[in-house]
Design a protein around this motif. Structure first.
Motif, mmCIF file in Angstrom:
data_model
loop_
_atom_site.group_PDB
_atom_site.id
_atom_site.type_symbol
_atom_site.label_atom_id
_atom_site.label_comp_id
_atom_site.label_asym_id
_atom_site.label_seq_id
_atom_site.Cartn_x
_atom_site.Cartn_y
_atom_site.Cartn_z
ATOM 1 N N GLU A 1 -120.673 -113.357 27.751
ATOM 2 C CA GLU A 1 -119.157 -113.495 28.068
ATOM 3 C C GLU A 1 -118.872 -112.798 29.358
ATOM 4 O OE1 GLU A 1 -117.401 -115.410 26.522
ATOM 5 O OE2 GLU A 1 -118.647 -115.650 24.931
ATOM 6 N N TRP A 2 -117.888 -112.919 29.957
ATOM 7 C CA TRP A 2 -117.196 -112.367 31.019
ATOM 8 C C TRP A 2 -116.975 -111.052 30.929
ATOM 9 C CZ3 TRP A 2 -116.617 -114.803 35.616
ATOM 10 C CH2 TRP A 2 -116.795 -115.951 35.657
ATOM 11 N N ASP A 3 -117.402 -110.217 31.667
ATOM 12 C CA ASP A 3 -117.085 -108.652 31.746
ATOM 13 C C ASP A 3 -116.871 -108.222 33.222
ATOM 14 O OD1 ASP A 3 -117.892 -107.667 29.044
ATOM 15 O OD2 ASP A 3 -119.716 -108.194 29.465
ATOM 16 N N ILE A 4 -116.309 -106.947 33.211
ATOM 17 C CA ILE A 4 -115.610 -106.379 34.284
ATOM 18 C C ILE A 4 -116.601 -105.367 34.788
ATOM 19 C CG2 ILE A 4 -113.802 -105.137 35.294
ATOM 20 C CD1 ILE A 4 -112.886 -107.659 34.090
ATOM 21 N N TYR A 5 -116.971 -105.168 36.305
ATOM 22 C CA TYR A 5 -117.920 -104.450 36.896
ATOM 23 C C TYR A 5 -117.070 -103.903 38.021
ATOM 24 C CZ TYR A 5 -121.494 -107.244 34.325
ATOM 25 O OH TYR A 5 -122.311 -107.764 33.483
ATOM 26 N N VAL A 6 -117.639 -102.900 38.474
ATOM 27 C CA VAL A 6 -117.350 -102.283 39.954
ATOM 28 C C VAL A 6 -118.480 -101.991 40.709
ATOM 29 C CG1 VAL A 6 -115.151 -101.153 38.910
ATOM 30 C CG2 VAL A 6 -117.377 -99.805 38.835
ATOM 31 N N VAL A 7 -118.324 -101.941 41.923
ATOM 32 C CA VAL A 7 -119.435 -101.633 42.936
ATOM 33 C C VAL A 7 -119.201 -100.947 44.045
ATOM 34 C CG1 VAL A 7 -119.286 -104.069 44.035
ATOM 35 C CG2 VAL A 7 -121.346 -102.748 43.909
ATOM 36 N N PRO A 8 -119.670 -100.010 44.595
ATOM 37 C CA PRO A 8 -119.059 -99.455 45.956
ATOM 38 C C PRO A 8 -119.235 -100.414 47.052
ATOM 39 C CG PRO A 8 -120.910 -98.048 44.970
ATOM 40 C CD PRO A 8 -120.879 -99.461 44.042
ATOM 41 N N VAL A 9 -118.567 -100.323 48.016
ATOM 42 C CA VAL A 9 -118.349 -101.174 49.176
ATOM 43 C C VAL A 9 -119.269 -101.209 49.973
ATOM 44 C CG1 VAL A 9 -117.017 -102.025 51.232
ATOM 45 C CG2 VAL A 9 -115.764 -101.079 49.031
ATOM 46 N N THR A 10 -120.286 -99.850 49.914
ATOM 47 C CA THR A 10 -121.330 -99.750 50.737
ATOM 48 C C THR A 10 -122.715 -100.492 50.151
ATOM 49 O OG1 THR A 10 -121.776 -97.889 49.561
ATOM 50 C CG2 THR A 10 -120.502 -97.662 51.944
ATOM 51 N N GLY A 11 -122.395 -101.101 49.007
ATOM 52 C CA GLY A 11 -123.450 -101.761 48.151
ATOM 53 C C GLY A 11 -124.039 -100.760 47.292
ATOM 54 N N GLY A 12 -125.056 -101.360 46.444
ATOM 55 C CA GLY A 12 -125.497 -100.667 45.224
ATOM 56 C C GLY A 12 -125.390 -101.400 44.045
ATOM 57 N N LYS A 13 -125.848 -100.810 42.912
ATOM 58 C CA LYS A 13 -126.052 -101.615 41.697
ATOM 59 C C LYS A 13 -124.567 -101.671 40.976
ATOM 60 C CE LYS A 13 -128.476 -101.734 37.270
ATOM 61 N NZ LYS A 13 -129.315 -101.142 36.412
ATOM 62 N N PRO A 14 -124.131 -102.489 40.619
ATOM 63 C CA PRO A 14 -122.931 -102.899 40.136
ATOM 64 C C PRO A 14 -122.790 -102.093 38.603
ATOM 65 C CG PRO A 14 -123.317 -104.683 40.787
ATOM 66 C CD PRO A 14 -124.626 -104.169 40.989
ATOM 67 N N ARG A 15 -121.644 -101.406 38.260
ATOM 68 C CA ARG A 15 -121.575 -100.767 36.944
ATOM 69 C C ARG A 15 -120.654 -101.465 36.160
ATOM 70 N NH1 ARG A 15 -118.230 -96.429 35.454
ATOM 71 N NH2 ARG A 15 -117.472 -96.407 37.641
ATOM 72 N N ARG A 16 -121.167 -101.819 34.987
ATOM 73 C CA ARG A 16 -120.365 -102.716 33.843
ATOM 74 C C ARG A 16 -119.459 -101.721 33.055
ATOM 75 N NH1 ARG A 16 -123.065 -106.718 29.468
ATOM 76 N NH2 ARG A 16 -123.396 -104.643 28.479
ATOM 77 N N LEU A 17 -118.274 -102.097 33.125
ATOM 78 C CA LEU A 17 -117.208 -101.272 32.408
ATOM 79 C C LEU A 17 -116.728 -101.877 31.098
ATOM 80 C CD1 LEU A 17 -114.678 -100.536 35.623
ATOM 81 C CD2 LEU A 17 -116.490 -99.231 34.540
ATOM 82 N N THR A 18 -116.886 -103.170 30.695
ATOM 83 C CA THR A 18 -116.559 -103.839 29.585
ATOM 84 C C THR A 18 -117.796 -104.433 28.884
ATOM 85 O OG1 THR A 18 -115.969 -105.689 30.451
ATOM 86 C CG2 THR A 18 -114.163 -104.228 30.214
ATOM 87 N N SER A 19 -117.900 -104.219 27.511
ATOM 88 C CA SER A 19 -118.827 -105.183 26.748
ATOM 89 C C SER A 19 -118.512 -105.664 25.416
ATOM 90 C CB SER A 19 -120.207 -104.034 26.558
ATOM 91 O OG SER A 19 -119.750 -102.788 25.814
ATOM 92 N N HIS A 20 -117.144 -105.952 25.451
ATOM 93 C CA HIS A 20 -116.354 -106.424 24.349
ATOM 94 C C HIS A 20 -116.727 -107.952 24.090
ATOM 95 C CE1 HIS A 20 -113.207 -107.534 21.398
ATOM 96 N NE2 HIS A 20 -113.182 -106.421 21.176
#
Length: 877
Positions: free
Chosen positions: A695-714
């Protein structure tokens, strides 16, 4: 000079030089790898048109991701000099490899299939090369062909007149200007006319001719003489070393009339692959078996009889004719949703009409005549389906207005050759996603299968609608996170139903349901495809054993018995939708009709003297590629734009300057889709949505790059995050309660809370943090305001087109559509009155708009190129 550093590339040696500049081997000091660095010569850089073409090469090639196309790494400018950094290919050009008397046909075929595959991929992305020649083909030490130099690439479908802007590239190409290499140009290109993919087919033929013969197909003592040869002369026959079938393929590519060439590079590739396989097996390539001669009359009868028997037993099997897709319609505008009459003689489809003003049903006889307009209602008609007995065409029609939260449609019947309409039923589906709903007939033509809403909070289901009474009976049931069961298709023998169980807007899984008497479910549905394939629009083969469906990569075939995995149909192209198959007798050839759909979305800019003030100038192109750009968002300081794009081959998040320069790919999710970027208030993070295997989930990533971090897993659909103005919270839309609502969670992650009491799909907090604005649905939806401190929501706008709104301190920009015209509006919060900022925005995409922090610059998504034509495959089996 060796040792000089340009940007972060240190030049090692010069590799070559051409009309636009020089190519060097250089070391990328950041990634410690060698690249090919193409630098525009200073005198060329002063020419605006040639400078544009240099940048266009990088834009076109960087949008492609293919083994046989050179990879573009970077484009930049240093001290006024433009450069492109690309993959360094170790090998030789095809011009260097071709011997004086030509290559062996088997070797030429190996290379030719790779070149055709690369061009087919480019054409599927909407790009015509326009300069195919041996010097633009590199062959690696391993024998892999790399197609170079997309400097003359042009979007398919864009008119090359002085009055039309190329949809993806911006500047204009004047009719009558000749760009390319004369010996390899198509006649239409040599004449300065508009070109399409068939021009590359001609150039390919000229290259293949030279590969097998060692000489050019067209040449003269001067460029003018060479152009004259291209326009007026036929090439000499290919050498005898080329088989008759290979010679026929080459000469078909080189036909002056483009309608007589191969119509797609995918068809050409398939023909070459078939010939390569036949040649490899030692069988003759499509030669007719020898026949007895009259001289045989002198042979004793017993020998004659024995020879005849031996010939019948030992003769090679006939070679199957390669199937091809040809254009069935090339009407202006959009043709969609084909359905064939039972015997395959006629096709019904929707078309926006000669004036592009209304979507109606049209019927056309295959192979002749003009389409007959079947409906004339001012409302849109869509998804027609011909009944198996040939008596009716069922279709859907949008009513004048829809209930809040639901899309209401009328299900109607129409005689195929005209006559009064018959309304059968009203059907409804949840309106927060723009579902494409289709209709299916029962094999006995006594009922229809449609998608309808069973009630509040329940996923849309399939219902059977009786033809005589219009009564509806539920056929399927599911639970969230399923959104809907749709795209039904009943097998010709009436024993099975294939449908799409949709789990998100962009994906779902095809299921097979066994049917009992009277279209009843006989058991539970069985899954046929995975969500990763993005399958949809199934159609049955006449034998009821196989289905054809649209998915990633084009059209696919699948045995419903699960004997083998799906196989791609190679000659239809990657941008293929909605297959329809005639109901011929089992074992006999049928007809396949489908839609070839190519679309290009770009960002356009509107400037205003003050927030909400009418603009005095027309929108201008701001950020573009040959692929889809969507969901633009200005950074808090207004200096950058984050957006989603599939220009790299997959949908990812990108960041660039507001004019599209200095673009870089921020994410590499490799997911089914990634979209909805949103900046944090401090400009350090970007939140976004992405869908992988589930399913669709929400992520955040630094503007400078890097591995995105998942915030939702419902196990639900979590979409389109936006930050609160203090950066402490992230709002998003979620289907956790069955219907979409606005939720929020801590920006660092944690427990989520429902915010909106009613339906909500896209939200944005006001700059002062006091109110949350959100849309209740898609397409044309009301906008609501909810106090963040608590209270009841209030409707502030009755209609916003798709997801196009942006909130400022004293008002909100939004796009609406009135009598077919799309407008940029500004709602003043104090007075509650709207002001028209700009008119005639064109075909606006669903993917949102954004405004700079000062409210004076607005970016919106526009559909700049759209080609939707019907294609035909004869003797489909």
């Amino acid at each position: 000079m060796p040792g000089i550093t340009i940007s972060h590339y240190r030049i090692a040696e010069k590799l070559g030089e051409g009309g636009m500049g020089a190519v060097f081997k250089a070391l990328d000091t950041r990634l410690n790898r060698f690249v090919a660095l193409k630098i525009l010569s200073p005198e060329v850089g002063e020419d605006v048109e040639r400078r544009r073409r240099f940048q266009q090469e990088a834009q076109a090639a960087s949008a492609l991701n293919h083994r046989n196309i050179v990879t573009i790494y970077d484009i930049g400018e240093v001290d006024g000099s433009l450069f492109i950094a690309m993959e360094l290919v170790a090998g030789r050009t095809m011009a260097e490899l071709i011997p004086a008397h030509g290559m062996a046909p088997s070797e030429a075929l190996e290379y030719a299939v790779q070149i055709a595959d690369a061009c087919a991929r480019a054409h599927a992305a909407g790009i015509v090369h326009r300069d195919l020649k041996p010097g633009n083909l590199m062959v690696t030490l391993e024998g892999v062909v790399k197609v170079l130099d997309f400097g003359l690439a042009k979007l398919i479908g864009a008119d090359a007149s002085a009055d039309t802007m190329t949809a993806s590239m911006g500047p204009r190409t004047v009719r009558g200007s000749v760009l390319g290499t004369p010996a390899y140009m198509s006649p239409e290109q040599a004449a300065g006319e508009a070109v399409d993919a068939r021009s590359d087919v001609f150039s390919f033929g000229a290259v293949l001719y030279e590969m097998v013969s060692g000489r050019r197909a067209f040449q003269g003592d001067s460029q003018v003489a060479t152009l004259a040869a291209v326009l007026t002369r036929e090439p000499e026959p290919p050498p005898e070393s080329a088989s008759p079938e290979l010679a026929r393929i080459i000469l078909r590519c080189l036909r002056k009339e483009r309608a007589r060439r191969f119509q797609t590079m995918a068809d050409l590739k398939a023909a070459l692959e078939d010939l390569r396989e036949e040649s490899g097996s030692g069988r003759p390539a499509a030669r007719a078996p020898s026949r007895p001669r009259w001289a045989w009359a002198a042979v004793p009868s017993i020998l004659l009889l024995a020879s005849a028997i031996a010939w019948l037993i030992l003769r090679p099997p006939p070679v199957a004719e390669t199937l091809q897709a040809t254009a069935l319609t090339t009407l202006p505008g959009v043709e969609l949703a084909p359905s064939l009459s039972p015997e395959g003689t006629y096709v019904v489809f929707t078309w926006t009409g000669p004036k592009q003003d209304n979507q109606d049903l049209y019927v056309q006889m295959i192979g002749q005549g003009e389409p007959l307009r079947l409906t004339t209602d001012p409302r849109d008609d869509y998804n027609p389906v011909w009944s198996p007995d040939g008596r009716w065409i069922a279709f859907l029609r949008s009513p004048p207005a829809s209930p809040a939260g639901l899309h209401s449609r009328e299900l109607l019947l129409k005689p195929p050759l005209g006559g009064p309409e018959k309304k059968l039923a009203d059907i409804r589906s949840r309106g927060f996603y723009p579902f494409v709903l289709t209709v299916a007939w029962s094999p006995d033509s006594d009922a229809l299968i449609v998608t309808d809403s069973p009630g509040e909070g329940q996923p849309d289901a399939l219902f059977v609608v009786a033809l005589e009474t219009g009564e509806k009976r539920r056929l399927t049931s599911s639970q969230p996170p399923t959104l809907a069961d749709t795209s039904p298709a009943a097998s010709p023998d009436g024993r099975s139903l294939v449908f799409l169980r949709r789990t998100s807007w962009g994906s779902g899984e095809l299921h097979l349901l066994a049917l009992g008497k009277g279209l009843t479910a006989a058991g539970e549905p069985r899954r046929l495809t995975t969500v990763e394939q993005r399958a949809d629009f199934p159609a049955w083969m006449p034998d009821s054993r196989e289905i054809v469906f649209a998915a990633r990569g084009g059209l696919w075939r699948l045995s419903v018995r699960g004997e083998q995995p799906p196989t791609r149909i190679p000659y239809v192209g990657e941008d293929s939708l909605t297959p329809a198959i005639s109901r011929s007798q089992p074992g006999k050839p049928a007809r396949l009709v489908y839609v070839r759909s190519l679309n290009d979305w770009n960002f356009w800019r509107i400037e205003t003297p003050a927030p909400g003030a009418p603009s005095s100038s027309a929108p201008v192109l701001a950020i573009a590629s040959t692929k889809a750009e969507y969901h633009p968002k200005f950074s808090p300081d207004g200096h950058r734009v984050a957006f989603a794009s599939d220009r790299s081959g997959e949908a990812e998040i990108w960041v660039s300057d507001p004019d599209g320069s200095n673009a870089f790919q921020l994410t590499s999710m490799g997911a089914l889709d990634t979209n909805c970027p949103q900046w944090s208030p401090d400009g350090q993070l970007i939140a976004f949505s992405s869908i992988g295997e589930s399913e669709w989930d929400i992520y955040v990533v630094p503007v400078t790059g890097g591995k995105p971090r998942r915030l939702t897993s419902h196990p639900a659909i979590d979409l389109c995050p936006t930050f609160s103005r203090d950066g402490e919270w992230i709002y998003f839309s979620s289907q956790r309660t069955g219907e979409p609502r606005i939720w929020k969670m801590p920006a660092a992650g944690g427990e989520a809370f429902q915010v909106s009491p009613n339906q909500g799909v896209r939200s944005l907090e006001s700059p002062d943090g006091r109110d949350l604005y959100y849309l209740k649905g898609s397409m044309e939806s009301p906008m609501w305001r909810l106090p963040t401190s608590g209270g009841d929501p209030v409707e502030v706008l009755d209609r916003v087109l798709w997801f196009n709104f942006w909130v400022l301190e004293k008002g909100a920009y939004y796009i609406d559509r009135v009598e077919g015209e799309t407008r940029l509006q500004y709602l003043d919060f104090a007075s509650g009155k709207p002001t028209t900022v700009a008119r005639n925005l064109g075909e606006v995409g669903w993917a949102g708009l954004t405004a700079s922090p000062d409210g004076r610059t607005i970016l919106f998504t526009r559909v700049d190129a759209s080609t939707d034509d019907l294609m035909l495959v004869e003797d489909f089996r």
